[in-house]
Design a protein around this motif. Structure first.
Motif, PDB file in Angstrom:
ATOM      1  N   LEU A 199       7.334 -11.133   6.459  1.00 22.24           N
ATOM      2  CA  LEU A 199       6.449 -10.885   5.321  1.00 22.24           C
ATOM      3  C   LEU A 199       6.019 -12.152   4.586  1.00 22.24           C
ATOM      4  O   LEU A 199       4.975 -12.146   3.934  1.00 22.24           O
ATOM      5  CB  LEU A 199       7.120  -9.933   4.330  1.00 22.24           C
ATOM      6  N   THR A 200       6.790 -13.223   4.673  1.00 24.19           N
ATOM      7  CA  THR A 200       6.422 -14.440   3.941  1.00 24.19           C
ATOM      8  C   THR A 200       6.338 -15.674   4.824  1.00 24.19           C
ATOM      9  O   THR A 200       5.844 -16.703   4.378  1.00 24.19           O
ATOM     10  CB  THR A 200       7.426 -14.722   2.804  1.00 24.19           C
ATOM     11  N   VAL A 225      12.099  -5.525   0.389  1.00 27.02           N
ATOM     12  CA  VAL A 225      10.716  -5.453   0.874  1.00 27.02           C
ATOM     13  C   VAL A 225       9.738  -5.517  -0.298  1.00 27.02           C
ATOM     14  O   VAL A 225       8.742  -6.252  -0.259  1.00 27.02           O
ATOM     15  CB  VAL A 225      10.498  -4.175   1.701  1.00 27.02           C
ATOM     16  N   ASP A 226      10.020  -4.775  -1.357  1.00 25.47           N
ATOM     17  CA  ASP A 226       9.135  -4.798  -2.533  1.00 25.47           C
ATOM     18  C   ASP A 226       9.064  -6.198  -3.134  1.00 25.47           C
ATOM     19  O   ASP A 226       7.988  -6.656  -3.542  1.00 25.47           O
ATOM     20  CB  ASP A 226       9.631  -3.799  -3.581  1.00 25.47           C
ATOM     21  N   LEU A 229       6.883  -8.357  -0.922  1.00 30.48           N
ATOM     22  CA  LEU A 229       5.466  -8.011  -1.033  1.00 30.48           C
ATOM     23  C   LEU A 229       4.856  -8.514  -2.338  1.00 30.48           C
ATOM     24  O   LEU A 229       3.654  -8.784  -2.409  1.00 30.48           O
ATOM     25  CB  LEU A 229       5.287  -6.491  -0.935  1.00 30.48           C
ATOM     26  N   GLU A 230       5.666  -8.652  -3.378  1.00 34.16           N
ATOM     27  CA  GLU A 230       5.188  -9.164  -4.660  1.00 34.16           C
ATOM     28  C   GLU A 230       5.114 -10.684  -4.680  1.00 34.16           C
ATOM     29  O   GLU A 230       4.498 -11.276  -5.572  1.00 34.16           O
ATOM     30  CB  GLU A 230       6.106  -8.686  -5.794  1.00 34.16           C
ATOM     31  N   TYR A 234       3.613 -13.915   0.333  1.00 38.09           N
ATOM     32  CA  TYR A 234       3.176 -12.831   1.218  1.00 38.09           C
ATOM     33  C   TYR A 234       1.698 -13.002   1.571  1.00 38.09           C
ATOM     34  O   TYR A 234       1.311 -12.922   2.747  1.00 38.09           O
ATOM     35  CB  TYR A 234       3.398 -11.471   0.544  1.00 38.09           C
ATOM     36  N   TYR A 273      -5.238 -10.701  -0.324  1.00 34.58           N
ATOM     37  CA  TYR A 273      -4.053 -10.054   0.249  1.00 34.58           C
ATOM     38  C   TYR A 273      -3.026  -9.744  -0.831  1.00 34.58           C
ATOM     39  O   TYR A 273      -2.447  -8.651  -0.856  1.00 34.58           O
ATOM     40  CB  TYR A 273      -3.429 -10.955   1.315  1.00 34.58           C
ATOM     41  N   ASN A 274      -2.795 -10.694  -1.715  1.00 28.85           N
ATOM     42  CA  ASN A 274      -1.769 -10.480  -2.745  1.00 28.85           C
ATOM     43  C   ASN A 274      -2.156  -9.387  -3.735  1.00 28.85           C
ATOM     44  O   ASN A 274      -1.292  -8.734  -4.314  1.00 28.85           O
ATOM     45  CB  ASN A 274      -1.494 -11.788  -3.482  1.00 28.85           C
ATOM     46  N   ASN A 276      -3.861  -6.777  -2.797  1.00 29.34           N
ATOM     47  CA  ASN A 276      -4.031  -5.563  -1.987  1.00 29.34           C
ATOM     48  C   ASN A 276      -5.467  -5.046  -2.073  1.00 29.34           C
ATOM     49  O   ASN A 276      -5.708  -3.845  -2.223  1.00 29.34           O
ATOM     50  CB  ASN A 276      -3.050  -4.463  -2.413  1.00 29.34           C
TER      51      ASN A 276
END
Length: 542
Positions: A199-200, A225-226, A229-230, A234, A273-274, A276
């Protein structure tokens, strides 16, 4: 999204090609003996996944997009199921392999009538696949890329207790089909390392690993995971593949590969992307963000996707040729990125492998051929047209400076009524001053007085200058003597000051022109930067 939808509607029409007859006289069913193929169980044969690859590898060379031998194309539904006129019915009869000439020809013994001709015969597995496909009804579909995706139902699996989400159903169904068992779940340290890299693009820190290992709550993994994603990392990780596909570069790509500034568009992609951003908006803003009503700065920056192409600054090119190449690049890149297709073939003719017409290529070309850019670019800096793209911090600073400027303008306006009287006093003073030295000396780099001496000063040091084409004469000037030229004589003042192309500077000279045209000051660049140099010229008395 609109562009893609319209293209899809057009492309579907390209499939309606009429084909002629192909096979020569076919043997009757009684003349062939089919191999004994065991009845298969399980899901129906998928044409695109199982049958088309067999035809593509063994048949398309003679009966495909590049060659329609006998007037037959097996890559199109019309070629498989269409009436062949004098040659008989279709080569595939849905529901009956025994009545299908295609099947009958692939099961013949060696000979000129057996297909594929002059090649190895199909394997028994390949023949069985085609036979089963025909007997099941010969359902045909186009390439998967042209079929709108539908959400499938999860397949049935045996080890239901292993499944945690619908994706697991598909993974497990394939494993069970292959006779395999799922791998054991990795230890937690391995798990956090894998998800962090996925993810990163970065491994977890020791503190992050320790925190995960000590968290026994049911949602510990989901919390990791959260958190990932924050993370701003990411967006950076996700953007890498997109930047590669969009040919992002901070250099021009030709010759010396001079620098250019495109990182503001890179940051836009990362931010998209960040945040969304929905994919349809992601598409619209990169292809035509500057054409949206009341387009924001970010939406205009997004269209730099269309300016990432290589840009030629070579002195000997034909600029019009490369304006075409830049637009072709946009068509090719947009097609590859959003349609998953190559369109380059259609630049010269209707595409032989994908349903794209040559006219459709140039319809897209026209769409992307509206950028007022130069065919010959600048070698070491960005080429116009430009978008001023300050960062968020710079925008705040500009807003502050604009406020100060507004205050200064208000102060000036308040005192503007005093100007006429002050200007009159100043002009009267000039009349009695005996002359004014108008030379600006603040940040002065070089000065040539030309008052009887052709030398000069650069940064406080004497500058060597030479006479070219003869000796100029000197006449009275506004402040002492001045040089007089006849249109052929000139002074070569050397390379100083050596100013880069993107450096702001000012030239100034006292002039008393007696001709309509002439060169006052000029400098030719030693290295081509996309222009011939700079200068101060007299043209038609201006």
């Amino acid at each position: 999204m609109t562009l893609i939808s319209r293209a899809s509607l057009k492309l579907s029409g390209a499939l309606a090609l009429a084909l002629g007859a192909a096979f020569d006289a076919q043997p009757s069913v009684a003349q062939v003996t089919a191999p004994q193929v065991a009845a298969a169980s399980g899901p129906s044969v998928d044409f695109s996944r199982e049958v088309r690859p067999i035809l593509s590898q063994n048949c398309f060379t003679c009966h495909g997009p590049a060659d329609e031998r006998g007037g037959l194309r097996l890559d199109l539904s019309e070629g498989l199921f269409g009436d062949r006129g004098d040659e008989g019915g279709p080569v595939v009869v849905p529901g009956s392999a025994d009545e299908s000439p295609l099947y009958q020809r692939i099961i013949l013994e060696e000979g000129r009538r057996r297909m594929p001709r002059d090649r190895d015969p199909l394997t028994s597995e390949e023949i069985a696949t085609i036979q089963r496909w025909i007997n099941e009804g010969a359902e045909w579909n186009s390439h998967w890329a042209f079929i709108a995706p539908e959400r499938p139902a999860p397949p049935p699996v045996m080890a239901r207790d292993w499944v945690r989400n619908p994706i697991d159903d598909f993974v497990l169904a394939r494993l069970e089909h292959e006779g395999l068992s799922p791998s054991l779940e990795p230890d937690r340290a391995t798990l956090i390392r894998r998800v962090s890299l996925d993810l990163t693009g970065l491994p977890p820190t020791m503190a992050e690993v320790d925190a995960f290992l000590s968290d026994d709550s049911p949602g510990a993994y989901e919390a990791v995971v959260d958190r990932l994603l924050e993370s701003p990392r990411y967006g950076e990780r996700m953007a890498v593949e997109w930047l590669d596909a969009a040919r992002y570069a901070d250099t021009n790509g030709y010759q010396t590969d001079g620098e250019r500034t495109m990182w503001r568009w890179r940051d836009w992609v990362i931010d998209a992307y960040n945040s969304n951003m929905p994919f349809d908006q992601f598409t619209i803003e990169q292809l035509a963000g500057d054409m949206l009503p009341d387009a924001t700065l970010d939406q205009r920056i997004a269209t730099a996707f269309n300016r990432n192409h290589s840009l030629n600054a070579e002195g000997g090119i034909v600029p019009a040729e490369f304006l075409v190449e830049y637009s072709v690049d946009r068509v090719a890149t947009t097609s590859a990125v959003w349609l998953g297709l190559t369109t380059g073939c259609a630049r010269c003719h209707d595409h032989k492998f994908d349903p794209i017409l040559q006219i459709e290529f140039y319809e897209m070309f026209a769409l992307f051929n509206n950028i007022p850019e130069r065919g010959k670019g600048f070698k070491y800096v960005n080429s116009p047209p430009f978008v001023t793209a300050p960062t968020t911090e710079q925008q705040a600073e500009l807003a502050e400076l604009d406020g100060e400027l507004d205050e200064a303008r208000a102060t000036y306006a308040a005192r503007e009524s005093e100007v006429p009287a002050a200007q009159q006093r100043w002009e009267e003073a000039l009349a009695t001053s005996g002359g004014v030295d108008w030379m600006l000396r603040d940040q002065l780099l070089a000065h040539h007085a030309l008052d009887g001496d052709i030398g000069g000063v650069h940064a406080g040091e004497p500058v060597n200058a030479t006479l070219e084409g003869g000796s100029p004469r000197f006449v009275d000037g506004p402040l002492g003597s001045a040089a007089s030229f006849d249109g052929e004589r000139f002074i070569n003042a050397g390379p100083s000051p050596n100013l880069n192309y993107d450096v702001e500077f000012t030239l100034a000279a006292w002039l008393y022109p007696t001709a309509e045209n002439g060169v006052i000051l000029s400098r030719a660049n030693e290295g081509d930067q996309g222009e011939v140099g700079w200068g101060l010229y007299l043209e038609e008395g201006k």
